[in-house]
Motif scaffolding. Structure first.
Motif, mmCIF file in Angstrom:
data_model
loop_
_atom_site.group_PDB
_atom_site.id
_atom_site.type_symbol
_atom_site.label_atom_id
_atom_site.label_comp_id
_atom_site.label_asym_id
_atom_site.label_seq_id
_atom_site.Cartn_x
_atom_site.Cartn_y
_atom_site.Cartn_z
ATOM 1 N N THR A 429 -2.899 -9.968 10.510
ATOM 2 C CA THR A 429 -2.734 -9.117 11.696
ATOM 3 C C THR A 429 -1.290 -8.661 11.783
ATOM 4 O OG1 THR A 429 -2.320 -11.090 13.039
ATOM 5 C CG2 THR A 429 -4.564 -10.243 13.016
ATOM 6 N N LEU A 430 -1.105 -7.523 12.416
ATOM 7 C CA LEU A 430 0.239 -6.983 12.638
ATOM 8 C C LEU A 430 1.029 -7.877 13.580
ATOM 9 C CD1 LEU A 430 -0.172 -3.113 13.098
ATOM 10 C CD2 LEU A 430 1.277 -4.282 11.418
ATOM 11 N N LEU A 431 2.289 -8.124 13.197
ATOM 12 C CA LEU A 431 3.233 -8.796 14.104
ATOM 13 C C LEU A 431 4.097 -7.764 14.808
ATOM 14 C CD1 LEU A 431 4.481 -11.829 11.972
ATOM 15 C CD2 LEU A 431 3.016 -11.900 13.985
ATOM 16 N N THR A 432 4.530 -6.760 14.027
ATOM 17 C CA THR A 432 5.389 -5.708 14.572
ATOM 18 C C THR A 432 4.954 -4.378 13.960
ATOM 19 O OG1 THR A 432 7.248 -7.261 14.637
ATOM 20 C CG2 THR A 432 7.749 -4.910 14.906
ATOM 21 N N PRO A 433 4.666 -3.405 14.776
ATOM 22 C CA PRO A 433 4.426 -3.478 16.216
ATOM 23 C C PRO A 433 3.137 -4.252 16.490
ATOM 24 C CG PRO A 433 4.796 -1.213 15.504
ATOM 25 C CD PRO A 433 4.548 -2.026 14.275
ATOM 26 N N GLU A 447 5.484 -5.268 10.172
ATOM 27 C CA GLU A 447 5.490 -6.685 9.789
ATOM 28 C C GLU A 447 4.121 -7.270 10.095
ATOM 29 O OE1 GLU A 447 9.579 -8.716 10.572
ATOM 30 O OE2 GLU A 447 9.164 -7.444 12.309
ATOM 31 N N TRP A 448 3.704 -8.292 9.279
ATOM 32 C CA TRP A 448 2.410 -8.933 9.490
ATOM 33 C C TRP A 448 2.474 -10.404 9.129
ATOM 34 C CZ3 TRP A 448 3.490 -4.947 6.142
ATOM 35 C CH2 TRP A 448 3.549 -5.260 4.780
ATOM 36 N N ASN A 449 1.450 -11.122 9.536
ATOM 37 C CA ASN A 449 1.376 -12.561 9.298
ATOM 38 C C ASN A 449 1.152 -12.869 7.824
ATOM 39 O OD1 ASN A 449 1.553 -13.675 11.986
ATOM 40 N ND2 ASN A 449 -0.444 -12.709 12.363
ATOM 41 N N SER A 512 -8.600 -2.019 10.732
ATOM 42 C CA SER A 512 -7.287 -1.411 10.959
ATOM 43 C C SER A 512 -6.840 -1.693 12.392
ATOM 44 C CB SER A 512 -7.352 0.092 10.693
ATOM 45 O OG SER A 512 -8.279 0.704 11.578
ATOM 46 N N GLU A 513 -5.496 -1.732 12.586
ATOM 47 C CA GLU A 513 -4.900 -1.902 13.913
ATOM 48 C C GLU A 513 -4.039 -0.671 14.182
ATOM 49 O OE1 GLU A 513 -3.873 -6.356 14.614
ATOM 50 O OE2 GLU A 513 -3.544 -5.963 12.486
#
Length: 619
Positions: A429-433, A447-449, A512-513
């Motif tokens: 999952t996305l961390l940023t944004p 950024e992502w996990n 997708s996010e």
């Protein structure tokens, strides 16, 4: 009556008495009764005339006949005249109760209260149906040759025609013989043995014979005779090196009900067994081992109630010199305490002499063989398990050798550990944004996990769901952050798909996010500087940062590594001049020109709109 005339003189004398008879006045006649058939008679012929008793003063009779009580479907109150018999123009119906009412009459009137009477007609004979064998039943086998032939009785049959032959449709034993009204036939001679007997039975009566009757059959027994001789099946005649504990077996013989067995150590000898009746078996287990290195002579004589086989030949075999219990085999592969053993590995061990085979046991705990337990794999030295071993598991293995003497003693098990198999990684999952975040800078760092077991990530970025117009399935390796080369479009919903992968495949079902970028470009920070010593734009100036002295500024290179970090950035002494203060031990110092990424941390309320983005270093 006497009449005497008289006058004045006197009366006549001697007058004779005379007489006459008066009439009988007519009255209504009485009822009558059936005289034939009498009331309640059964089995009356359908052509029978109906008769009744004559009644005094009756001048005629009304007759009613029907097939139901009170019915008149045959005759309806018909005036049959002054008769006492009525002949119906048609036969009465068979197997039927006939109801009759007879009313006498005369000029005065009709009899009253006359009772209805009845009788039952016969059931007319018809051609009888076919029958079936009752003994022997059709398709019976092993029937005694002296058996009587019996069949089921058939209604209305007055006799049976019987045909018996040894071929279908044949009549060589009996040819359509009229055996009379019986249901059993005793052939004068025994039936032939081991033969299929075909029987046809045709019932008949005065009307005719049954038609379409099916032929049936049965097979007779094979009469016992003296059985034939047999032969050794184990050990076969003239075999050598036979184990001393071997059982003696022979081929079964038809019609034998038992066997006499003689065993000796010389031809014709009986020192081990003397013409013993071993019963109806084909194997004999001597109570003691046979003598080693000896020729054993065997005679087997089958017998039954008729007698014993004659002329049976003596056979022989030679025993082996007794062996000893084999040693324990040495496992070659996998070796003891071996790690990361493939789950499909095969087991191999050192070959031994003086063995008949090997047994293998395997389990997931010591001494508990839940995979295979003492499996006899024969005289081989490699075993490939049918199913793969469980991964990341301690496997305990025991290999034993055996021969006719016994199984190797006190063999030690070995232990090995299987490999941990890689699996397809999970999604990230996305961390940023953060998914759903709005007002995201167009220069933001993605950024992502980190995902366990991932060997890399495929990154796709677009302006529509599942779109790839910004970045199309780029393999970013093991990075967990990525800075796009170009700014994202302003005021747009950005869709990001990150798919972890490894050698086993790609993560499945990763969705997708999305986030939304800012509408306008924020110019609070200057996105470029040139530290060339000319006194102009020699450091990176962050507009308004001096109003928030409790700040931290972090600079990243394009691979996401921190190359510069400083607290209290003030656009004066504490500034970024293109010199690294991180990673200096591994070669960082004066940074090359290019695009770098920043993050500004301010722990208090502020009006800086841009806290993440990129800065261009030129020299």
């Amino acid at each position: 009556m006497t009449i005497i005339p008289y006058n004045a003189v006197g009366s006549a004398s001697g007058c004779t008495e005379e007489s006459f008879a008066t009439e009988t006045l007519a009255t209504v006649p009485n009822c009558t009764q059936l005289s034939n058939p009498i009331h309640n008679t059964t089995d009356v012929a359908v052509g029978t005339d109906i008769s009744w008793n004559a009644v005094a003063m009756a001048t005629g009779y009304y007759l009613t006949v029907g097939t139901t009580s009170g019915g008149n479907d045959i005759l309806d109150n018909a005036d049959v005249g002054n008769v006492t018999t009525y002949n119906p123009p048609n036969d009465l119906p068979e197997s039927t109760t006939i109801y009759v009412t007879i009313i006498p009459y005369n000029a005065v009137g009709s009899a009253s209260g006359c009772t209805e009477e009845s009788f039952a007609t016969e059931t007319l004979a018809t051609v009888p149906n076919c029958t079936q064998l009752s003994n022997p039943i059709h398709n019976t086998t092993d029937v005694a040759v002296g058996t009587d032939i019996s069949w089921n009785a058939v209604a209305m049959a007055t006799g049976y025609y019987l045909t018996v032959g040894t071929t279908s449709g044949g009549n060589d034993i009996l040819d359509n013989a009229d055996v009379g009204n019986v249901t059993t036939y005793n052939p004068p001679n025994d039936l032939p043995e081991s033969t299929t007997i075909y029987v046809t039975i045709i019932p008949y009566n005065a009307v005719g014979s049954a038609s379409g009757c099916t032929e049936e059959s049965f097979a007779t027994e094979t009469l016992a005779t003296v059985p034939n001789c047999t032969q050794l099946s184990n050990p076969i005649h003239n075999t050598t090196d036979v184990a001393v504990g071997t059982d003696i077996s022979w081929n079964a013989v038809a019609m034998a009900t038992g066997y006499y067995l003689t065993v000796g150590t010389t031809s014709g000898g009986n020192d081990i067994l003397d013409n013993a009746d071993v019963g109806n078996v084909t194997t004999y287990n001597p109570p003691n081992d046979l003598p080693e290195s000896t020729t054993i002579y065997v005679t087997i004589i089958p017998y039954n109630a008729v007698g014993s086989a004659s002329g049976c030949t003596e056979e022989s075999f030679a025993t082996i010199l007794s062996s000893t219990i084999p040693e324990c085999p040495t496992v070659i592969s996998p070796s003891n305490e071996m790690m990361d053993v493939p789950t499909n590995t095969s087991i191999s061990w050192q070959a031994l002499t003086n063995v008949d085979g090997y047994r293998i046991s395997m389990g997931t705990s010591s001494g508990q063989y839940d995979i295979v337990n003492a499996m006899d794999v024969g005289n081989i030295t490699t075993y490939q398990p049918i199913d793969a071993f469980p991964e990341a598991t301690d496997i305990f293995l025991l290999v034993e050798a055996y021969n006719d003497v016994g199984v190797s003693n006190f063999c030690e098990e070995i232990q090995f550990t299987t490999i941990t198999l890689a699996t397809v990684p999970e999604c990230t999952t996305l961390l940023t944004p953060i998914a759903g975040e709005s007002d995201v800078p167009t220069t933001t760092l993605l950024e992502w996990n980190t995902v366990e077991d991932a060997e890399g990530y495929y990154l796709t970025v677009g302006t529509s769901n599942e779109g790839n117009d910004i970045l199309d399935t780029v393999d970013v390796g093991l990075l967990t952050s990525y800075q796009l080369a170009d700014e994202l479009p302003e005021g747009s919903q950005i869709y990001v798909s990150i798919v972890p992968y490894n050698s086993q495949g790609e993560a499945q079902g990763c969705s997708s996010e999305s986030f939304t970028t800012r509408e306008e470009l924020d110019m609070e920070t200057l996105f470029g500087f040139s530290p060339d010593g000319d006194g102009i734009n020699d450091f990176w100036e962050i507009n308004g940062i001096e109003n928030y002295p409790n700040n931290t500024v972090i600079i990243f290179n394009r691979w996401g590594d921190i190359v510069f970090k400083i607290d209290g950035y003030d656009n004066a002494g504490n500034v970024f001049r293109g010199e690294a203060n991180q990673l200096t031990r591994i070669g960082a110092g004066q940074l090359p020109e290019g695009t770098y990424f920043f993050q500004i941390l301010i722990p208090e309320e502020h009006n800086l709109k841009t806290t993440k983005g990129f800065v261009v270093l030129k020299r």
